[in-house]
Design a protein around this motif. Structure first.
Motif, short mmCIF file in Angstrom:
data_model
loop_
_atom_site.label_atom_id
_atom_site.label_comp_id
_atom_site.label_asym_id
_atom_site.label_seq_id
_atom_site.Cartn_x
_atom_site.Cartn_y
_atom_site.Cartn_z
N GLU A 22 -3.79 4.33 -3.62
CA GLU A 22 -3.06 3.90 -2.43
C GLU A 22 -3.00 2.38 -2.33
N SER A 23 -3.47 1.69 -3.36
CA SER A 23 -3.50 0.24 -3.26
C SER A 23 -3.53 -0.38 -4.65
N TYR A 70 0.84 -1.19 0.00
CA TYR A 70 0.00 0.00 0.00
C TYR A 70 0.88 1.24 0.00
N THR A 71 0.29 2.35 -0.38
CA THR A 71 0.96 3.64 -0.23
C THR A 71 0.05 4.53 0.60
N ARG A 72 0.59 5.61 1.14
CA ARG A 72 -0.22 6.58 1.87
C ARG A 72 0.15 7.96 1.41
N SER A 73 -0.84 8.76 1.05
CA SER A 73 -0.62 10.18 0.81
C SER A 73 -0.91 10.89 2.13
N THR A 74 0.07 11.67 2.60
CA THR A 74 -0.08 12.26 3.93
C THR A 74 -0.98 13.49 3.93
N GLY A 75 -1.14 14.13 2.75
CA GLY A 75 -1.96 15.34 2.71
C GLY A 75 -1.17 16.53 3.24
N PRO A 76 -1.77 17.72 3.18
CA PRO A 76 -1.02 18.95 3.47
C PRO A 76 -0.60 19.11 4.93
N LYS A 86 -9.75 5.45 -2.68
CA LYS A 86 -8.51 6.08 -3.13
C LYS A 86 -7.66 4.97 -3.71
N LYS A 131 -2.84 12.94 -5.16
CA LYS A 131 -1.75 13.00 -4.18
C LYS A 131 -1.83 14.25 -3.32
N ASP A 132 -2.63 15.23 -3.77
CA ASP A 132 -2.71 16.49 -3.03
C ASP A 132 -3.49 16.36 -1.74
N VAL A 133 -4.24 15.27 -1.58
CA VAL A 133 -5.04 15.11 -0.36
C VAL A 133 -4.82 13.74 0.27
N SER A 134 -4.97 13.71 1.59
CA SER A 134 -5.01 12.45 2.32
C SER A 134 -6.38 11.82 2.08
N GLU A 168 -5.70 16.99 10.83
CA GLU A 168 -6.20 17.85 9.74
C GLU A 168 -7.44 18.60 10.17
N GLU A 170 -7.43 -0.16 0.47
CA GLU A 170 -6.44 0.82 0.94
C GLU A 170 -5.66 0.32 2.14
#
Lengths: 152, 385
Positions: B119-120, A20-26, B116, B21-24, A56, B60
């Motif tokens: 992410e997977s 899996y990957t994770r986007s951390t966000g701003p 999302k 990618k701009d948001v969690s 957040e 995810e």
């Protein structure tokens, strides 16, 4: 129905694993980038509270947090426990304390390890300071642990 | 059985894309939720309960997303629950939320669904190596391709129908600013030239993998008072059946037929072909448009492909299907069903913008999931029940 005895019932391991990957966000993205630079960032909410680690959204109101601000790398232990025999996965290989630590300028405490050597050196209200990793990776482990700060 | 009237008073969705990618994940669901609240003229403080849906946790790797996302959805101190019925989940989540209104339990419910996919890897998450079973290693396309082939054979459909659907839905998507795929110049030659992925399904006859979320605010009659252009929920229905059993017709599943008939009964519709103006149908592979038109009773068995071929299902046709571009143009799996329901609501509210179906008064939202084994549907109308 005839039931087989236990020795006839087959079983096999079932390992479920994916990448899996994770986007951390701003918000968390900046927090982790800050750790790499030896800085700790907290999130200031509309009500003026500073959350460390940042969220957040304000857990009380659901509002987006207003700003990321730098807080101190030293803080105060609000409660703690002692680990005599650390497991392999523990952050330190010798006996250490787990503590909730409220960094200077923060309104919330975060969990981290305190390298105090012995439980006699641990106390609620004690002062501690972050020890940063020599090779940061952008993770909470960029803070290796906290060291007691002796009263001067 | 008496029900409180329920209306859709707010609709929101994210911009759908391969990678947001701009948001969690919390930021993604928040984007849709705030747009729905804004549309309804409300804030999180006005919401009584939150109902969240998404596809399997393995997509995810977030177990219990409802806990993870509570603060992003302003759920502190409120009832919150998660619904799960595979690919149909976006639809069944909206239905559970509607039932909370119809049961008289709540006045305003926020319902949200998301995926999302970046992410997977949804394809491999659908093919775990379970001991004592052959590994599927096929993904959804590999599972559905034989059903499509069987449909083509049974209906005697010409091979270009799937291509036509693929082009039509992407042309529709060009009118929808939120759609993931905006394929300028899409035509039959482009689709025909795309690689054959799972014969007879070509690459461009397949849905994309998207990051995205959808949200709606559902309201009781009292709470909908003063709302500009509510969409009234006229009927809801869900059905399920096992993936495999002797005698199962997986091409035209009984659960889908029963679900549609129960839906029409509840909505007081006895001639859906005349009384419905448009439909948002879950079509992840192009051939499922004619397949589901038949399953839904909107075409006679074996005749659904003729509607596609005649252009009836295109915008401007007599029964536009997936005016938004559909799943073929945006597929954040967990949200895809709710997008169908929400787009149906936008149509009867007259708020679908460039992809508005002229004069749409009654619209069907449809979702299916698993191995065509879960179905969720609703009918929304400009007219109060």
């Amino acid at each position: 129905m005839a039931t087989p005895d236990d020795s006839e019932v087959l079983k096999a391991p079932y390992a479920l694993q994916y990448t899996y990957t994770r986007s951390t966000g701003p918000v968390l993205g900046h927090f982790f980038a800050g750790l790499m630079a030896g800085r700790v960032l907290g999130a200031r909410t509309a009500t003026g509270r500073v959350l460390v680690p940042p969220a957040e959204y304000d857990p009380d109101t659901g509002e987006a947090v207003e700003a990321l601000i730098e807080v101190g790398t030293a803080g105060t232990v609000t409660t703690w426990t002692w680990v005599d025999a650390p497991a392999e996965s523990a952050p330190l290989s010798r006996a250490f304390g787990w503590a909730l630590i409220r960094l200077d300028g923060a309104d919330t405490a975060m969990l981290h390890a305190v390298d105090a050597g012995s439980p006699e050196r641990m106390a609620t209200g004690m002062r501690v300071r972050a020890r940063f990793a020599a090779e940061p990776r952008g993770a909470i482990t960029d803070i290796v642990c906290f060291d007691p700060v002796e009263a001067s | 059985m008496s029900r409180e009237p329920c209306a859709v008073i707010g609709v929101g969705q994210t911009r759908h894309a391969s990678r947001r990618k701009d948001v969690s994940i919390p930021g993604l669901v928040r984007e849709a939720a705030l747009r729905a609240l804004d549309d309804a003229g409300l804030t999180f403080a006005d919401i009584d309960a939150v109902v969240l849906g998404k596809a399997p946790d393995t997509f995810e790797g977030v177990v219990m997303p409802e806990l993870f996302l509570a603060s992003a959805l302003g759920a502190a101190g409120k009832p919150m629950m998660r619904v799960h019925t595979a690919g149909s989940v976006g639809g069944s989540t909206a239905i559970v939320a509607a039932h909370l209104i119809q049961a008289g339990v709540h006045e305003r419910v926020l319902t949200v669904a998301f995926e999302k996919q970046s992410e997977s890897d949804a394809m491999w998450a659908l093919s775990p190596r379970i001991p004592f079973q052959p590994t599927l290693v096929a993904g959804a396309g590999g599972y559905f391709a034989p059903l499509v082939r069987s449909y083509i054979q049974r209906a005697g459909a010409p091979p270009h129908i799937g291509v036509e659907v693929a082009v039509k839905d992407r042309l529709h998507a060009l009118r929808n600013p939120y759609a993931h795929l905006h394929m300028e110049g899409i035509d039959r030659a482009m689709v025909e030239a795309s690689p054959m992925l799972w014969d007879p399904i070509r690459y461009l006859e397949t849905c994309p993998s998207s990051d995205g979320a959808c949200a709606m605010v559902l309201a009781s009659e009292r709470a909908a008072r003063g709302a500009a252009r509510p969409a009234w929920v006229r009927g809801t229905a869900m059905r399920s059946e096992p993936t495999m059993f002797a005698g199962r017709d997986a091409v035209n599943p009984r659960a889908g037929q029963d679900c549609a008939q129960a839906l029409y009964r509840e909505a007081g519709i006895d001639d859906p072909r005349r009384q419905l103006d448009t439909a948002e149908i879950y079509v992840p592979f192009s051939w499922f448009e004619p397949m589901w038109l038949e399953n839904l009773g909107l075409a006679d068995e074996g005749q659904g492909w003729r509607m596609t071929d005649e252009g009836a299902t295109a915008l401007g046709g007599r029964f536009p299907v997936n005016a938004s571009g559909g799943v073929l143009s945006s597929n954040p799996i967990g949200a895809s069903g709710m997008l169908r329901f929400a787009e149906a609501a936008l149509q009867v509210r007259g708020m679908a913008g460039e992809h508005q179906v002229d004069g749409a008064r009654n619209a069907l939202g449809h979702a299916y999931g698993g191995g065509s084994q879960f179905f969720a549907m609703w009918i929304v109308s400009e007219e109060r029940p």
